[in-house]
Design an enzyme around this catalytic site. Structure first.
Site, short mmCIF file in Angstrom:
data_model
loop_
_atom_site.label_atom_id
_atom_site.label_comp_id
_atom_site.label_asym_id
_atom_site.label_seq_id
_atom_site.Cartn_x
_atom_site.Cartn_y
_atom_site.Cartn_z
N ALA A 65 0.85 -1.18 0.00
CA ALA A 65 0.00 0.00 0.00
C ALA A 65 0.90 1.23 0.00
CB ALA A 65 -0.88 -0.01 1.24
N GLY A 104 0.33 -5.13 0.61
CA GLY A 104 -0.77 -5.10 -0.35
C GLY A 104 -0.39 -5.73 -1.68
N GLU A 107 -0.95 -9.26 -1.30
CA GLU A 107 -2.40 -9.47 -1.18
C GLU A 107 -3.06 -9.45 -2.56
OE1 GLU A 107 -2.68 -6.36 1.93
OE2 GLU A 107 -3.71 -7.89 3.11
N GLU A 127 3.66 -5.81 7.12
CA GLU A 127 2.85 -4.79 7.81
C GLU A 127 3.17 -4.67 9.28
OE1 GLU A 127 1.77 -6.79 5.47
OE2 GLU A 127 0.32 -5.79 4.17
N1 3HC Z 1 4.57 3.51 0.21
C1 3HC Z 1 5.05 4.73 -0.07
N2 3HC Z 1 6.36 4.95 -0.35
C2 3HC Z 1 7.19 3.89 -0.37
C3 3HC Z 1 6.73 2.59 -0.08
C4 3HC Z 1 5.36 2.41 0.21
N3 3HC Z 1 4.84 1.21 0.47
N4 3HC Z 1 7.79 1.74 -0.15
C5 3HC Z 1 8.85 2.48 -0.48
N5 3HC Z 1 8.50 3.79 -0.61
C6 3HC Z 1 9.37 4.90 -1.00
C7 3HC Z 1 10.46 5.15 0.03
O1 3HC Z 1 10.02 6.02 1.03
C8 3HC Z 1 11.55 5.75 -0.82
O2 3HC Z 1 11.22 7.10 -1.02
P1 3HC Z 1 12.38 8.22 -1.16
O3 3HC Z 1 13.22 7.79 -2.32
O4 3HC Z 1 11.62 9.47 -1.36
O5 3HC Z 1 13.14 8.17 0.15
C9 3HC Z 1 11.40 5.04 -2.16
O6 3HC Z 1 10.07 4.51 -2.16
C10 3HC Z 1 12.37 3.89 -2.36
O7 3HC Z 1 12.32 3.03 -1.22
P2 3HC Z 1 13.64 2.43 -0.57
O8 3HC Z 1 14.68 3.48 -0.44
O9 3HC Z 1 13.22 1.71 0.65
O10 3HC Z 1 14.10 1.40 -1.71
P3 3HC Z 1 14.79 -0.03 -1.56
O11 3HC Z 1 15.05 -0.49 -2.94
O12 3HC Z 1 15.91 0.03 -0.58
O13 3HC Z 1 13.66 -0.97 -0.93
C11 3HC Z 1 11.48 -1.94 -0.67
C12 3HC Z 1 12.50 -1.27 -1.62
C13 3HC Z 1 12.00 -3.29 -0.22
C14 3HC Z 1 10.20 -2.10 -1.44
C15 3HC Z 1 11.27 -1.03 0.57
O14 3HC Z 1 10.99 0.28 0.14
C16 3HC Z 1 10.16 -1.45 1.48
O15 3HC Z 1 10.34 -2.33 2.30
N6 3HC Z 1 9.00 -0.78 1.36
C17 3HC Z 1 7.87 -0.96 2.25
C18 3HC Z 1 7.19 -2.27 2.05
C19 3HC Z 1 6.01 -2.37 2.98
O16 3HC Z 1 6.10 -2.18 4.17
N7 3HC Z 1 4.86 -2.72 2.40
C20 3HC Z 1 3.67 -2.89 3.17
C21 3HC Z 1 2.95 -1.59 3.22
S1 3HC Z 1 1.56 -1.67 4.29
C22 3HC Z 1 0.37 -2.42 3.38
O17 3HC Z 1 0.62 -2.87 2.31
C23 3HC Z 1 -1.00 -2.46 4.00
C24 3HC Z 1 -1.90 -3.39 3.26
O18 3HC Z 1 -1.94 -4.61 3.94
C25 3HC Z 1 -3.28 -2.83 3.23
#
Ligand code: 3HC
Ligand code: NAI
Length: 689
Positions: A65, A104, A107, A127
Site C-alpha cells: 500500500a 498489499g 495481497e 505490515e
Molecule cells: N509507500 C510509499 N512509499 C514507499 C513505499 C510504500 N509502500 N515503499 C517504499 N516507498 C518509498 C520510500 O520512502 C523511498 O522514497 P524516497 O526515495 O523518497 O526516500 C522510495 O520509495 C524507495 O524506497 P527504498 O529506499 O526503501 O528502496 P529499496 O530499494 O531500498 O527498498 C522496498 C524497496 C523493499 C520495497 C522497501 O521500500 C520497502 O520495504 N517498502 C515498504 C514495504 C512495505 O512495508 N509494504 C507494506 C505496506 S503496508 C500495506 O501494504 C498495508 C496493506 O496490507 C493494506
C-alpha cells in the site's frame, strides 16, 4: 483533465495484460487501485479475452500500500475491494512477480488465481513492522494458501521469503527464468485459460485443516514468540486474525481483519513505526548536498586498532566482501583481535546465520599486520585506538604521511573533536568521524561526523559506505559526544543524581526497561566495565563508581558491579551497593526519599529530549528524525514509540516542558531549558513537522 493512469492495458490475442508503472516501487496508491479495478472490469467485458495477467514495470511488483496515504481519508476503491474484484474475475488472473511483492502487493497476488515469479523475487507481509496487520485479506488468504502455521511465521515476523521457498510452500505456482517472466506468465495463461474452474484462495479449506485439528497451535505460537512481540500491539492482532481464518468463514474473517486494521492504523504505535520507516530513509539525505554528489571508490579499507571496536568494524567490511588491512602496535593484541573475530563468525555459523564456507571467505579478506605502511594502499582508513587525544593526533599526522592521495581518514572516537584531529593533517577536507556502536558488527547505527572542512564528496562517500555495509548512517556535527553520547551523558547525569536522592540502581534501570529500552544506565555500565578510565593509583573514593572499583566490583566481567551476577549473567540487587550509596547520600547531605517509576522516567528522559533540542538548535543534527534514528539503532530505543523526539511529540512537547520546570532545581545548577524546546512547546508544535 484526467490525470494519466499509472495502469495501462494491452490485448495480445486472447491474453489481456494489465501493467502498472508507478515508480519507484509500484506502491498501491489511489491511481493504481482505480486503474486495476477498471482494467479487471475491462478485461472481463471483452469477449475475446480468455486470461488476464497483472505485471509491473520498473524494479518491482507492487511493494505494498502507499504508506503516505495512511491516516488520510480513503479514496475509493479500497484495496480489499480491488482484491475481491480480481478474485471474482470470471477469467483467470495471473500475477507475474519480480522484485518484492510485499504487503498489499502480495495481497493482490493472493487474490489472483495463479502466481508466477522469478527466482530472485521476494514475497512477504511486512505490515507488522509498521505496527499493522495485512489489511486487504492477507491474513485470511495466506493461511488458506500455505497453512496457518507457515502464515503465522510470515505475518508475525514480517520477513519475506524467497520465490523458491514460496514455490515449495505452494504460494507460487510456477518459477520463471530470471529474464523470462512475461513469457512464463503468458505460457501459464495459455495453459489454464480453457479450464472450467480456477483456484480461488478464499474458498480453499485444504491448507487450514491441520490447524483446525490443532487448536493449541496459536497459544503455543504466542508463548514461543513472547520475547519478540513484547510491548507491541500488532503481532497479537496478526495472530488473532490468522486464528479467525481457521475458525470462521472468509467474509467474517475479513471483517475482523478490517476492524483490527482500522484500530492499529489510527493508534500511536503504528504512527510511530511509520515515522521510523520514513525517518530511516530521510536520514540518508544531506542538507546542502545534491543527491548525485560524486563519491570515491572504496575497495580497500584500513583499520587501526584490533580492540573491541576495530574488530567489530572490520567484520562489517569483510562480510560485505571488502578486504581489510588491520594494523596493531603489538602482536598479542593483533592475535587476540583476530581470534575474537573468527570466534564471532563461527558462532554465527553455528546458529545457522552464516554458511561455514563464508567464515573462511570473510577471514580470508583480512590482512592483519603490525606494519603501519601497509595502510598506504587503502581508500578509507578508520582509526579505532584508545580514546586519547594525544595518541589520535599522533596517529593522524602519521596517517597523513602514509595514506595515498585521495584516501579518506576517519576516526571512531566517541567524544573527541574531529576538527582538532583533522588539523594534524594536510588534508582536513578528507577527514571525518565514522562512529560505530558496540557491538559494531551488530548495531545498525553509524554516526558520520562532518568536520568543518570535510569535503562534500568525502561525506557522501562515508554515507554510501555505511549503506553498503548494512548500516543506517546519520550525519552529526562536531560536539562533545556527537548526537547519541551527548544525550546519553545528559541521562547519566540524572541517573547519578537520582542515586543520591534515594532511587536505587535497579529502580532506575527498571524505569527504562519497562519503557522498552534493552537496559538501563547501571546495567550498561556493568556490561562495559566500571573501570573504563579508572586508575587504581589515583583513585580517590569520590564517586560511587570509584568506590565500587576499589572494592573489586568492576562490572559483569568480575561477577559484580552495581549488581551481583549469576553464572548465567542474571542480575540481582546488592545490599553492599545499597550501603555504599546510602553512605554517599549521607555525606552529600541529601535525605533519601521514595520515587515512583513515573518520576524516575521523567527525570531520565525529559533531559535527554532537552539535550536533543539543543542538538537541533545548534545544527548538530539536521532534523529531529535523525535524532530518533540514532537512539533507535544505536541504543535500542523502542521502535513503537518512534524515538525520543517523536515520543515527545506524541505525549506533547508542552508536557515535557512543564515536567522540566516542575523538576527544576533537582536537575542541577547548570541545567538550562533549550529555547527551541520552549518555543515549540509554547506554540503547540512538534519537533517532527
Ligand atoms: N509507500 C510509499 N512509499 C514507499 C513505499 C510504500 N509502500 N515503499 C517504499 N516507498 C518509498 C520510500 O520512502 C523511498 O522514497 P524516497 O526515495 O523518497 O526516500 C522510495 O520509495 C524507495 O524506497 P527504498 O529506499 O526503501 O528502496 P529499496 O530499494 O531500498 O527498498 C522496498 C524497496 C523493499 C520495497 C522497501 O521500500 C520497502 O520495504 N517498502 C515498504 C514495504 C512495505 O512495508 N509494504 C507494506 C505496506 S503496508 C500495506 O501494504 C498495508 C496493506 O496490507 C493494506
Ligand atoms: P580497545 O581498548 O578495545 O582497543 C583499542 C586497541 O587499539 C587496542 O587493541 C590497542 O592495542 C590498539 N592501539 C593502541 N594504540 C595503537 C597504535 N598506536 N597503533 C595501533 N593500535 C593501537 O578500545 P575500543 O573500545 O575498541 O575503543 C576504540 C575507540 O573506539 C575509542 O576511541 C573509543 O572511544 C571508541 N568507541 C568505543 C566504543 C565502545 O563501546 N567500546 C563505542 C564507540 C566508539
Amino acid at each position: 483533465g484526467m490525470a494519466m493512469s499509472p495502469v495501462s492495458t494491452r490485448k495480445d490475442g486472447k491474453l489481456f495484460w494489465i501493467i502498472s508503472d508507478n515508480p519507484p516501487v509500484n506502491a498501491l496508491g489511489h491511481g493504481v487501485r482505480a486503474g486495476l479495478a477498471e482494467a479487471i472490469a475491462k478485461g472481463n467485458a471483452d469477449g475475446g479475452v480468455k486470461a488476464i495477467i497483472i505485471a509491473c514495470e520498473g524494479r518491482t511488483f507492487f511493494a505494498g500500500a502507499d504508506i503516505t496515504e495512511f491516516g488520510k481519508p480513503l479514496q475509493a476503491p479500497g484495496l480489499p475491494e480491488v482484491c475481491d474484484a480480481i478474485e471474482a474475475s470470471e477469467k483467470p488472473v495471473i500475477a507475474a512477480i519480480h522484485g518484492t511483492a510485499l504487503g498489499g502487493g502480495l495481497e493482490v497476488a493472493l487474490a489472483c488465481h495463479y502466481r508466477v515469479a522469478v527466482p530472485s523475487a521476494k514475497l512477504g507481509l511486512p505490515e507488522v513492522k509498521l505496527g499493522l496487520l495485512p489489511g486487504a485479506g492477507g491474513t485470511q488468504r495466506l493461511p488458506r494458501a500455505i497453512g496457518a502455521e507457515a502464515a503465522l511465521g510470515m505475518i508475525v515476523s514480517g520477513n519475506p521469503v524467497g520465490a523458491r521457498a514460496a514455490h515449495a510452500a505452494g504460494l507460487v505456482d510456477k518459477l520463471a527464468e530470471e529474464d523470462g517472466l512475461r513469457d512464463a506468465a503468458a505460457d501459464l495463461a495459455k495453459e489454464v485459460m480453457d479450464r472450467n474452474t480456477h483456484p480461488v484462495t478464499s474458498r480453499r479449506e485444504d491448507k487450514i485443516r491441520a490447524a483446525k485439528e490443532d487448536p493449541g497451535l496459536f497459544d503455543r505460537f504466542r508463548k514461543d514468540n513472547a520475547r519478540m512481540i513484547r510491548g507491541l500491539d500488532a503481532p497479537e492482532a496478526c495472530i488473532a486474525a490468522v486464528e479467525a481464518a481457521v475458525n470462521i468463514p472468509f467474509e467474517k474473517g475479513t471483517a475482523l481483519e478490517r476492524e483490527l486494521f482500522m484500530k492499529l492504523v489510527t493508534g500511536d504505535q503504528s504512527k510511530a513505526m511509520r515515522h521510523v520507516f520514513f525517518a530511516e530513509r530521510t536520514a540518508q539525505k544531506i542538507d546542502g548536498l545534491p543527491k548525485d554528489t560524486a563519491t570515491y571508490r572504496v575497495e580497500k579499507v584500513g583499520i587501526l586498532g584490533a580492540g573491541t571496536m576495530g574488530g567489530g568494524i572490520a567484520m562489517n567490511f569483510l562480510t560485505a566482501g571488502i578486504p581489510v588491512t588491520m594494523v596493531e602496535r603489538e602482536q598479542a593484541a593483533l592475535d587476540r583481535g583476530v581470534a575474537i573475530m573468527r570466534k564471532n563468525y563461527e558462532r554465527s555459523a553455528a546458529k545457522g546465520k552464516f554458511k561455514p564456507e563464508h567464515v573462511e571467505a570473510a577471514m580470508g579478506r583480512l590482512n592483519p599486520t603490525l606494519d603501519f605502511e601497509a595502510l598506504g594502499e587503502c581508500d578509507l582508513i578508520i582509526e579505532a585506538v584508545f580514546e586519547n587525544m594525544d595518541l589520535k593526533k599522533d596517529i593522524f599526522s602519521r596517517l597523513d604521511q602514509v595514506a595515498k592521495p585521495g584516501a579518506i581518514l576517519a576516526s571512531n572516537t566517541s567524544y573527541l573533536d574531529i576538527d582538532e584531529i583533522a588539523a594534524q593533517t594536510r588534508r582536513p577536507d578528507h577527514v571525518l568521524g565514522m562512529h560505530f556502536f558496540s557491538p559494531a558488527n551488530v548495531m545498525k547505527l553509524l554516526e558520520v561526523v562532518r568536520g568543518k572542512e570535510t569535503a562534500p564528496a568525502v561525506l557522501a562517500t562515508a554515507m554510501a559506505v555505511g549503506k553498503k555495509i548494512g548500516k543506517v548512517a546519520v550525519v552529526s556535527g562536531v560536539c562533545h559526544g556527537f548526537i547519541g553520547n551527548r544525550m546519553l551523558a545528559a541521562r547519566q547525569e540524572q541517573a547519578n543524581a537520582l542515586l543520591l536522592e534515594g532511587a536505587t540502581p535497579w529502580q532506575i534501570d527498571d524505569a527504562l526497561t519497562s519503557f522498552g529500552m534493552p537496559m538501563g544506565p547501571f546495567q550498561m555500565a556493568d556490561l562495559a566495565g566500571l573501570d573504563i578510565g579508572w586508575n587504581p593509583d589515583t583513585t580517590s573514593s569520590s564517586t560511587v563508581r570509584e568506590v565500587l572499583c576499589e572494592q573489586g566490583r568492576r562490572g559483569q566481567k568480575t561477577g559484580k558491579g552495581f549488581y551481583d551476577y549469576g553464572e548465567d549473567r542474571s542480575r540481582t540487587p546488592s545490599k553492599e551497593v545499597e550501603a555504599i550509596i546510602a553512605d554517599f547520600a549521607r555525606k552529600s547531605g541529601k535525605t533519601p526519599r521514595d520515587f515512583t517509576e513515573g518520576e524516575i522516567r521523567e527525570r531520565l528522559i525529559y533531559p535527554m529530549i532537552n539535550e536533543g533540542a539543543k542538538i537541533l538548535e545548534e545544527g548538530i543534527a539536521q532534523r529531529a528524525s535523525d535524532i530518533d534514528i540514532v537512539w533507535l539503532y544505536g541504543y535500542g530505543w523502542p521502535a513503537w514509540t518512534g524515538g525520543p523526539m517523536f515520543w515527545a511529540d506524541t505525549i506533547g512537547v508542552g508536557r515535557v516542558l512543564s515536567g522540566l520546570e516542575r523538576h527544576g532545581k533537582a536537575l542541577g545548577d547548570d541545567f538550562e531549558i533549550s529555547p527551541l524546546l520552549k518555543t515549540i512547546a509554547e506554540d503547540g508544535r512538534r519537533f517532527n513537522g
